[in-house]
Design an enzyme around this catalytic site. Structure first.
Site, PDB file in Angstrom:
ATOM      1  N   HIS A  82     -39.372 -34.581 -27.570  1.00  0.00           N
ATOM      2  CA  HIS A  82     -40.770 -34.176 -27.696  1.00  0.00           C
ATOM      3  C   HIS A  82     -40.889 -32.671 -27.523  1.00  0.00           C
ATOM      4  O   HIS A  82     -40.277 -32.099 -26.638  1.00  0.00           O
ATOM      5  CB  HIS A  82     -41.615 -34.878 -26.620  1.00  0.00           C
ATOM      6  CG  HIS A  82     -43.077 -34.582 -26.748  1.00  0.00           C
ATOM      7  ND1 HIS A  82     -43.891 -35.277 -27.608  1.00  0.00           N
ATOM      8  CD2 HIS A  82     -43.859 -33.639 -26.167  1.00  0.00           C
ATOM      9  CE1 HIS A  82     -45.114 -34.786 -27.537  1.00  0.00           C
ATOM     10  NE2 HIS A  82     -45.114 -33.797 -26.677  1.00  0.00           N
ATOM     11  N   ASP A 161     -54.478 -42.421 -22.496  1.00  0.00           N
ATOM     12  CA  ASP A 161     -54.229 -40.995 -22.741  1.00  0.00           C
ATOM     13  C   ASP A 161     -55.142 -40.466 -23.839  1.00  0.00           C
ATOM     14  O   ASP A 161     -55.654 -39.355 -23.754  1.00  0.00           O
ATOM     15  CB  ASP A 161     -52.762 -40.760 -23.110  1.00  0.00           C
ATOM     16  CG  ASP A 161     -52.533 -39.310 -23.531  1.00  0.00           C
ATOM     17  OD1 ASP A 161     -52.716 -38.428 -22.672  1.00  0.00           O
ATOM     18  OD2 ASP A 161     -52.226 -39.058 -24.707  1.00  0.00           O
ATOM     19  N   ARG A 168     -60.616 -34.371 -21.505  1.00  0.00           N
ATOM     20  CA  ARG A 168     -60.061 -33.105 -20.991  1.00  0.00           C
ATOM     21  C   ARG A 168     -60.414 -31.944 -21.914  1.00  0.00           C
ATOM     22  O   ARG A 168     -60.708 -30.836 -21.479  1.00  0.00           O
ATOM     23  CB  ARG A 168     -58.543 -33.210 -20.848  1.00  0.00           C
ATOM     24  CG  ARG A 168     -58.113 -34.074 -19.668  1.00  0.00           C
ATOM     25  CD  ARG A 168     -56.645 -34.447 -19.773  1.00  0.00           C
ATOM     26  NE  ARG A 168     -55.788 -33.286 -19.843  1.00  0.00           N
ATOM     27  CZ  ARG A 168     -54.564 -33.274 -20.396  1.00  0.00           C
ATOM     28  NH1 ARG A 168     -54.063 -34.387 -20.922  1.00  0.00           N
ATOM     29  NH2 ARG A 168     -53.850 -32.185 -20.425  1.00  0.00           N
ATOM     30  N   SER A 183     -49.514 -37.025 -19.597  1.00  0.00           N
ATOM     31  CA  SER A 183     -49.940 -37.328 -20.966  1.00  0.00           C
ATOM     32  C   SER A 183     -48.722 -37.458 -21.891  1.00  0.00           C
ATOM     33  O   SER A 183     -48.571 -38.446 -22.627  1.00  0.00           O
ATOM     34  CB  SER A 183     -50.875 -36.215 -21.443  1.00  0.00           C
ATOM     35  OG  SER A 183     -51.076 -36.259 -22.830  1.00  0.00           O
ATOM     36  N   LYS A 187     -46.704 -41.318 -23.294  1.00  0.00           N
ATOM     37  CA  LYS A 187     -46.521 -41.699 -24.697  1.00  0.00           C
ATOM     38  C   LYS A 187     -45.053 -41.948 -25.028  1.00  0.00           C
ATOM     39  O   LYS A 187     -44.722 -42.857 -25.803  1.00  0.00           O
ATOM     40  CB  LYS A 187     -47.123 -40.628 -25.610  1.00  0.00           C
ATOM     41  CG  LYS A 187     -48.644 -40.722 -25.650  1.00  0.00           C
ATOM     42  CD  LYS A 187     -49.275 -39.571 -26.429  1.00  0.00           C
ATOM     43  CE  LYS A 187     -49.211 -38.293 -25.620  1.00  0.00           C
ATOM     44  NZ  LYS A 187     -50.138 -37.254 -26.051  1.00  0.00           N
TER      45      LYS A 187
HETATM   46  N1  URA Z   1     -49.542 -32.631 -25.497  1.00  0.00           N
HETATM   47  C1  URA Z   1     -49.916 -33.854 -25.065  1.00  0.00           C
HETATM   48  O1  URA Z   1     -49.526 -34.852 -25.622  1.00  0.00           O
HETATM   49  N2  URA Z   1     -50.718 -33.930 -23.991  1.00  0.00           N
HETATM   50  C2  URA Z   1     -51.163 -32.851 -23.337  1.00  0.00           C
HETATM   51  O2  URA Z   1     -51.885 -33.004 -22.359  1.00  0.00           O
HETATM   52  C3  URA Z   1     -50.787 -31.587 -23.795  1.00  0.00           C
HETATM   53  C4  URA Z   1     -49.959 -31.517 -24.884  1.00  0.00           C
END
Ligand code: URA
Ligand code: CA
Length: 432
Positions: A82, A161, A168, A183, A187
């Site tokens: 990621h 999320d 947010r 977050s 995922k």
């Molecule tokens: N990328 C994400 O998936 N979540 C965040 O909070 C910031 C960047």
């Protein structure tokens, strides 16, 4: 349990328990906790921070809030990668087949881009016919045979999320390290990863504008990965200038093909070796990062990585002739040069602004509903530290309109030529 008591507890500097965090995420996802209470909690977290145990509990609660992908029928250790975001970040297109070609299974779910440029899915969709939707069975079968498949992220992955991120975004609580860490990691865990490699970008084109924040975010994610029993490594990489030379969807596919053939830009290839080495070690195909890197270099030199890419394109319905004739992907009507206005050395290529220039051409989306123009974008001919003569082309602009005065103006403002420049650092730190 009452939400107001939990907000107060956090506000008083006490850590929330796993049960309390589980309650909050469950009730919020089910619309039983209103946004105003959740907003208050988010702002409290922003100021009070969270312990590792709290972040791990939050991560797992969000990962468990929706569908979880079961990759257990894929043989081997599934390593996911990621990036916290960049401009012209072509690494996934290269890394997925590269790492797969040395035997690490890559079952990759990617997202679309919202912001400056397209995401990996948008890039892949610039290949005629390429299908980013496969049934679970076809996806798993593909990874078991060719070791790699890249598909779109399922809609119900970590819904908590999704809801929290939107909140947010409008409550000034995006740039909180515990919230970003949970977050991202939620995922990855919901997507079935056994191990995770993180590319934490820093600089103008990234979430983390400085090295200190990038370091804190990296260490936090590595620690919560361990607490969640997902072995995690991270690389802190530079995103003050775009990565590679191409920014734009089909241009980046071409760049990926060139890189897989050993002819891509040095910085992109190096990032792929650094990230890929961690993936190979976590996938237990090598003992050390050095040994892993040697395997990857061999896969590029022998053509094995490129063959794996070709097979991936073919098996996912794409036109594989583009692999040997990538020029077919150049569909923009105009190719316009950007001549340097002075001689000197490129001192800065401000990544986020150059990303915006590509978006203005149509390479990215401003809103979710916008459509992407796959053929447009930029190809940089100079990177930070390069000499340039007045009149020499700094970049080629691929456009479907000749009305690009605004784009050119933005590029000139953000490609800064001076008498000298500091050597850019590509990889700041490697965290294992
Ligand atoms: N990328 C994400 O998936 N979540 C965040 O909070 C910031 C960047
Ligand atoms: Ca690139």
């Amino acid at each position: 349990m009452r939400m107001v008591d939990l907000i107060e507890k956090k506000r008083e500097g006490q850590a929330l328990t796993k049960e309390e965090i589980g309650f909050i995420i469950r009730e919020y996802t089910a619309d039983k906790i209103p946004d105003y209470q959740m907003s208050a909690l988010l702002m409290t977290i922003f100021y009070e921070d969270m312990t590792d145990e709290e972040i791990a509990a939050l991560t797992l609660a969000m990962a468990n809030s929706g569908e979880k992908i079961d990759l257990s029928s894929i043989n081997g250790i599934k390593v996911d990668k990621h990036s916290t975001g960049g401009v012209g970040d072509t690494t996934t297109l290269v890394l997925a087949p590269l790492v797969a070609s040395v035997g690490v299974p890559v079952a990759k779910m990617s997202g679309r881009g919202l912001g400056y440029t397209g995401g990996t899915l948008d890039k892949l969709e610039s290949i005629p016919g390429f299908k980013i939707e496969l049934s679970d069975r076809a996806f798993i079968a593909e990874v078991n045979t060719n070791k790699v498949a890249v598909i779109g992220q399922s809609g119900d992955l970590a819904p908590a999320d999704k809801k929290l991120y939107a909140l947010r975004d409008v409550t000034a609580t995006v740039d909180s390290i515990p919230l970003i860490a949970s977050s991202i990691m939620s995922k990855k865990i919901a997507a079935g990863a056994d191990a995770i490699v993180l590319d934490v970008t820093t600089g103008e084109g990234a979430f983390m504008k400085n090295l200190e924040d990038a370091r804190r975010l990296s260490h936090t994610m590595v620690r919560i990965g361990e607490l969640a029993e997902r072995k995690t490594m991270a690389v802190i990489s530079d995103m003050s200038q775009p990565l590679g030379e191409a920014i734009g969807n089909s241009l980046e596919v071409i760049e990926a093909i060139e890189t897989l053939q050993g002819q891509g830009p040095d910085d992109l290839l190096e990032m792929c070796y650094v990230l890929g080495s961690q993936m190979v070690v976590l996938g237990k195909k090598a003992e050390t990062l050095e040994e892993a890197r040697a395997l990857l270099e061999e896969a590029i030199a022998s053509g094995a990585a490129f063959e794996t890419f070709k097979k991936m394109v073919k098996n996912q319905g794409g036109d594989e002739t583009i692999c040997t004739h990538p020029g077919r992907l150049l569909t923009a009507q105009f190719e316009l040069e950007l001549p340097a206005q002075t001689s000197g050395v490129v001192a800065k290529l401000v990544a986020n602004e150059i990303g915006i220039a590509a978006m203005m051409l149509g390479a990215g989306r401003q809103t979710k509903e916008d459509t992407i123009d796959h053929g447009v974008g930029l190809k940089l001919h100079k990177k930070v530290g390069d000499q340039v003569e007045k009149g020499e082309s700094l970049a080629t602009i691929y456009s479907n309109t000749e009305q690009i005065a605004e784009v050119k103006k933005l590029l000139y403002q953000n490609i800064i030529i001076e008498e000298s420049a500091d050597e850019p650092t590509l990889v700041h730190e490697i965290i294992t």
